[in-house]
Design an enzyme around this catalytic site. Structure first.
Site, PDB file in Angstrom:
ATOM      1  N   GLU A 250       0.855  -1.189   0.000  1.00 30.03           N
ATOM      2  CA  GLU A 250       0.000   0.000   0.000  1.00 30.03           C
ATOM      3  C   GLU A 250       0.887   1.234   0.000  1.00 30.03           C
ATOM      4  O   GLU A 250       2.020   1.178   0.481  1.00 30.03           O
ATOM      5  CB  GLU A 250      -0.846   0.047   1.279  1.00 30.03           C
ATOM      6  CG  GLU A 250      -1.820  -1.087   1.441  1.00 30.03           C
ATOM      7  CD  GLU A 250      -2.510  -1.066   2.817  1.00 30.03           C
ATOM      8  OE1 GLU A 250      -3.457  -1.828   3.000  1.00 30.03           O
ATOM      9  OE2 GLU A 250      -2.071  -0.296   3.693  1.00 30.03           O
ATOM     10  N   LYS A 252       2.451   4.420   1.449  1.00 26.83           N
ATOM     11  CA  LYS A 252       2.646   4.900   2.825  1.00 26.83           C
ATOM     12  C   LYS A 252       2.544   6.410   2.791  1.00 26.83           C
ATOM     13  O   LYS A 252       3.481   7.107   2.408  1.00 26.83           O
ATOM     14  CB  LYS A 252       4.016   4.476   3.352  1.00 26.83           C
ATOM     15  CG  LYS A 252       4.232   4.900   4.797  1.00 26.83           C
ATOM     16  CD  LYS A 252       5.580   4.439   5.305  1.00 26.83           C
ATOM     17  CE  LYS A 252       5.708   4.633   6.809  1.00 26.83           C
ATOM     18  NZ  LYS A 252       5.439   5.997   7.256  1.00 26.83           N
ATOM     19  N   ARG A 257      -2.143   9.398  11.468  1.00 24.80           N
ATOM     20  CA  ARG A 257      -2.972   8.196  11.597  1.00 24.80           C
ATOM     21  C   ARG A 257      -4.205   8.517  12.436  1.00 24.80           C
ATOM     22  O   ARG A 257      -4.084   9.129  13.492  1.00 24.80           O
ATOM     23  CB  ARG A 257      -2.146   7.117  12.288  1.00 24.80           C
ATOM     24  CG  ARG A 257      -2.810   5.770  12.341  1.00 24.80           C
ATOM     25  CD  ARG A 257      -1.832   4.777  12.931  1.00 24.80           C
ATOM     26  NE  ARG A 257      -2.282   3.422  12.775  1.00 24.80           N
ATOM     27  CZ  ARG A 257      -1.456   2.372  12.720  1.00 24.80           C
ATOM     28  NH1 ARG A 257      -0.163   2.550  12.785  1.00 24.80           N
ATOM     29  NH2 ARG A 257      -1.919   1.158  12.602  1.00 24.80           N
ATOM     30  N   ARG A 272      -2.700   8.265  16.915  1.00 22.85           N
ATOM     31  CA  ARG A 272      -1.838   7.103  17.094  1.00 22.85           C
ATOM     32  C   ARG A 272      -1.476   6.903  18.565  1.00 22.85           C
ATOM     33  O   ARG A 272      -1.320   5.789  19.031  1.00 22.85           O
ATOM     34  CB  ARG A 272      -0.596   7.333  16.250  1.00 22.85           C
ATOM     35  CG  ARG A 272       0.512   6.382  16.524  1.00 22.85           C
ATOM     36  CD  ARG A 272       1.630   6.683  15.560  1.00 22.85           C
ATOM     37  NE  ARG A 272       2.806   5.957  15.947  1.00 22.85           N
ATOM     38  CZ  ARG A 272       3.687   5.487  15.092  1.00 22.85           C
ATOM     39  NH1 ARG A 272       3.521   5.686  13.811  1.00 22.85           N
ATOM     40  NH2 ARG A 272       4.734   4.844  15.512  1.00 22.85           N
ATOM     41  N   GLU A 302      -5.225   7.315   7.137  1.00 21.14           N
ATOM     42  CA  GLU A 302      -4.239   8.381   7.247  1.00 21.14           C
ATOM     43  C   GLU A 302      -4.903   9.658   6.732  1.00 21.14           C
ATOM     44  O   GLU A 302      -5.368   9.701   5.586  1.00 21.14           O
ATOM     45  CB  GLU A 302      -3.019   7.985   6.394  1.00 21.14           C
ATOM     46  CG  GLU A 302      -1.811   8.826   6.606  1.00 21.14           C
ATOM     47  CD  GLU A 302      -0.947   8.402   7.815  1.00 21.14           C
ATOM     48  OE1 GLU A 302      -1.352   7.525   8.610  1.00 21.14           O
ATOM     49  OE2 GLU A 302       0.133   9.004   7.951  1.00 21.14           O
ATOM     50  N   PHE A 342      -7.045   2.435   5.475  1.00 22.30           N
ATOM     51  CA  PHE A 342      -6.254   1.232   5.188  1.00 22.30           C
ATOM     52  C   PHE A 342      -6.651   0.026   6.027  1.00 22.30           C
ATOM     53  O   PHE A 342      -6.135  -1.064   5.819  1.00 22.30           O
ATOM     54  CB  PHE A 342      -4.742   1.493   5.285  1.00 22.30           C
ATOM     55  CG  PHE A 342      -4.261   2.053   6.607  1.00 22.30           C
ATOM     56  CD1 PHE A 342      -4.084   1.234   7.700  1.00 22.30           C
ATOM     57  CD2 PHE A 342      -3.968   3.401   6.725  1.00 22.30           C
ATOM     58  CE1 PHE A 342      -3.627   1.740   8.903  1.00 22.30           C
ATOM     59  CE2 PHE A 342      -3.505   3.923   7.932  1.00 22.30           C
ATOM     60  CZ  PHE A 342      -3.333   3.092   9.028  1.00 22.30           C
ATOM     61  N   ARG A 417       4.805  -4.225  17.080  1.00 23.16           N
ATOM     62  CA  ARG A 417       5.605  -3.982  15.899  1.00 23.16           C
ATOM     63  C   ARG A 417       6.189  -5.325  15.464  1.00 23.16           C
ATOM     64  O   ARG A 417       7.262  -5.712  15.897  1.00 23.16           O
ATOM     65  CB  ARG A 417       6.734  -3.000  16.234  1.00 23.16           C
ATOM     66  CG  ARG A 417       7.487  -2.475  15.026  1.00 23.16           C
ATOM     67  CD  ARG A 417       8.671  -1.632  15.444  1.00 23.16           C
ATOM     68  NE  ARG A 417       8.332  -0.381  16.106  1.00 23.16           N
ATOM     69  CZ  ARG A 417       7.869   0.692  15.478  1.00 23.16           C
ATOM     70  NH1 ARG A 417       7.699   0.682  14.179  1.00 23.16           N
ATOM     71  NH2 ARG A 417       7.584   1.789  16.148  1.00 23.16           N
ATOM     72  N   LYS A 423       7.749  -1.540   6.549  1.00 21.20           N
ATOM     73  CA  LYS A 423       7.708  -0.251   5.853  1.00 21.20           C
ATOM     74  C   LYS A 423       8.984  -0.067   5.055  1.00 21.20           C
ATOM     75  O   LYS A 423      10.086  -0.372   5.534  1.00 21.20           O
ATOM     76  CB  LYS A 423       7.471   0.893   6.832  1.00 21.20           C
ATOM     77  CG  LYS A 423       8.472   0.986   7.935  1.00 21.20           C
ATOM     78  CD  LYS A 423       8.102   2.085   8.926  1.00 21.20           C
ATOM     79  CE  LYS A 423       9.058   2.060  10.097  1.00 21.20           C
ATOM     80  NZ  LYS A 423       8.692   2.896  11.207  1.00 21.20           N
TER      81      LYS A 423
END
Ligand code: AMP
Length: 588
Positions: A250, A252, A257, A272, A302, A342, A417, A423
């Protein structure tokens, strides 16, 4: 429960920053705490009254606290101010002042944790003209009945200066030791926290119902879910190695966010870092419900500033104009945005977290209609190397930062994470190949044109194991006059007299800040350093890592918490990858 027990524990906790010791103090404290009080203690020890997303702030000014001390002790304001100036900490000053007073007054009512908490809650809720007098009345009634140590901690909580150095992870360690028998159970506690974002509630449930209660935690509407994060990769090749043959990519986008909770016309937005940011985006609130065909939903997207004429994406900084209390309508028309969705985390009263990425994406596309304002973030399925190269180029040309790569068969891992999301960012002009997000821990006053501002900042990376912020560089370049002013406005209220115990720095600063603000820097190299503390002893005994020629990129990352900053593990990886590149070049 007696407040004295809490005050004594806080006092012990202030004297160490070792995570194991802090955990042990918490375990002892939790063992003495009744079930109905534990959530209050968990909030208080983080200097809060409720979880962040509820936005309850104490907001008591020093002046008012000084007046209240004077009222309850009979000691003149001037004398209290003098004592305060000597040590710089009102809590400690109050201890000294009240030590002189305790011989002469009588205890009226017991000081319990419950009473302190409820009084603080009432203070936080007070608004309007007469609120200052009422606040003073409440504060002095507490101080009147408190012993000096108790008074000092009541004041620290009120003023927001209680810094025990405990992060959520340490609290969870202690809860797990105290209320669950096996080490694996720590993971279950963490899952409950990740879907509820409410550590007080987790503590209350585990202490009263044990693990059975904890296992029942589910995502619920209007209660933010901790966001899933991505690991970084440096190249298309590395991405393919980690992701396998087929995966989703996707754009970025470089915005903010937003987690969007909707039921009918009711819409709440969380950042976020889980703060309620509904007031900054009245356009999302107004326009999102009409695009949704479901009873209720939680979406992630986003928000990105755009050029309305060309439809181009604009950089993240443009959005900062939205962060204001007044005249938001004007900012909305001056700085238009689109919301680029997203993910879908909840729909029609059911959690979607356990659905695979592909299922979630399809559901989102089925349920949310696109229009000029609400978009599905551009996505494609990557099957070979040339696909990713091409999509990456398209994304950069559209003004995005790079790509997010997502494993199609994996669930949404709230709060973690992991390697299910990667990313891949555009290379900056810096040779490191990536920027770092670092925490501002100290400052030095500027000279010449920069007089009156902090001309140089001391920055830190995040040490996840120790839960500390380790110094990594001083940065004095890359600042515009505007950004220096803006940084001063943000940093000035974070100045502390004593260095926060979570800061690990041998380097001295002219002023220390609470480690809260994250900024982005690039650098030419990472080197071993005898003075900086990032990843100390990791590469070589006695040496830490430091950034060489760091430069501020202009990005103040208000949406990131200090624990979101670059970790020492990431710094070590960057250090090793630059070594490898140098080695490879020398062989060519
Ligand atoms: P970073 O801030 O570099 O750790 O990157 C993670 C952030 O990228 C997220 O918190 C989102 O704000 C943002 N982002 C932009 N596009 C996407 C996307 N397609 N999927 C997930 N996050 C995205």
């Amino acid at each position: 429960m007696e407040f004295a027990i809490l005050a004594e524990t806080f006092s012990k906790m202030e004297s160490t920053r070792k995570r194991l010791e802090l955990t042990q103090f918490l375990v002892e404290l939790f063992k003495k705490t009744p079930n109905e009080t534990i959530s209050k203690i968990v909030y208080l020890l983080q200097g809060k009254l409720r979880p962040d997303f509820e936005g309850i702030e104490l907001g008591v000014a020093e002046k008012l606290a000084i007046k209240s001390i004077s009222k309850s002790s009979g000691i003149p304001i001037k004398k209290i101010e003098e004592e305060y100036r000597k040590g710089g900490d009102l809590g400690h000053a109050a201890t000294k002042i009240l030590e002189q007073k305790t011989q002469t007054t009588f205890l009226v009512e017991d000081i319990t944790v419950e009473r302190v908490y409820e009084t603080l809650f009432k203070i936080a809720k007070l608004e309007g003209n007469r609120s200052q007098d009422m606040k003073m009345k409440y504060i002095s009634s507490l101080l009147n009945d408190a012993n000096p140590l108790e008074a000092s901690f009541i004041l620290k909580i009120l003023l927001g200066t209680l810094r025990l150095g405990v992060a959520e992870n340490t609290v969870m360690d202690a809860l797990s030791i105290c209320f669950t028998s096996e080490k694996e159970n720590r993971k279950i506690l963490e899952l409950a926290y990740n879907v509820s974002s409410d550590l007080g509630k987790v503590a209350e449930v585990v202490s009263s119902e044990g693990l059975d209660g904890i296992k029942k935690f589910k995502a619920i509407l209007f209660n933010p879910i901790r966001p899933m994060l991505a690991e970084r990769v440096k190249s298309e090749n590395e991405a393919i190695e980690k992701m396998g043959n087929e995966f989703a990519a996707e754009y970025k986008l470089d915005g903010e966010r937003v987690q969007i909770h909707v039921e009918g016309e009711k819409v709440v937005l969380f950042s976020r870092s889980l703060e309620n940011i509904s007031s900054f985006y009245p356009d999302i609130i107004e326009k999102i419900p009409e695009t949704i065909s479901a009873e209720n939903i939680i979406l992630e997207g986003e928000a990105v500033a755009i050029n309305e004429n060309t439809g181009e994406f604009l950089p993240f900084q443009e959005l900062m104009h939205r962060r204001r209390k007044y005249k938001i309508e004007k900012a909305v028309s001056q700085y238009p945005i689109t919301i680029n969705l997203f993910d879908i985390l909840f729909c029609n009263n059911e959690s979607c977290l356990d659905l695979s990425y592909s299922e979630r994406r399809k559901k989102m596309e089925d349920i949310v209609k696109e229009n000029n304002f609400v978009k599905h973030i551009p996505m494609t399925i990557i099957k070979k190397e040339s696909d990713i190269v091409e999509f990456f180029e398209n994304s950069i040309n559209a003004g995005s930062e790079g790509l997010m790569l997502k494993m199609p068969d994996k669930p949404y891992q709230a709060g973690s994470r992991g390697s299910f999301w990667l990313k891949l960012k555009r290379e900056y002009q810096n040779e490191l190949g990536d920027s770092l997000d670092l925490v501002v821990i100290g400052g030095y006053f500027g000279k010449g044109r920069r007089t009156g501002n902090y001309g140089t900042l001391l920055l830190a990376s995040y040490d996840e194991d120790e839960d500390t912020f380790t110094s990594i560089c001083k940065v004095g370049t890359g600042f515009s006059d505007e950004s220096l002013d803006q940084l001063y406005q943000i940093l000035y209220p974070k100045v502390t007299i004593k260095k926060n115990p979570r800061i690990d720095s041998e380097m001295e600063a002219e002023v220390w800040f609470e480690p809260e603000l994250v900024i982005e820097v690039v650098a030419s190299e990472i080197t071993l350093s005898p003075i900086h503390k990032a990843a100390r002893d990791h590469i070589r005994k006695g040496a830490g890592l430091a950034l060489r020629f760091p430069k501020f990129t202009g990005k103040i990352r208000l949406e990131k918490t200090p624990e979101d900053a670059s970790t020492n593990e990431e710094v070590v990886t960057l250090y090793q990858s630059q070594k490898k590149i140098a080695h490879d070049k020398s062989l060519m």
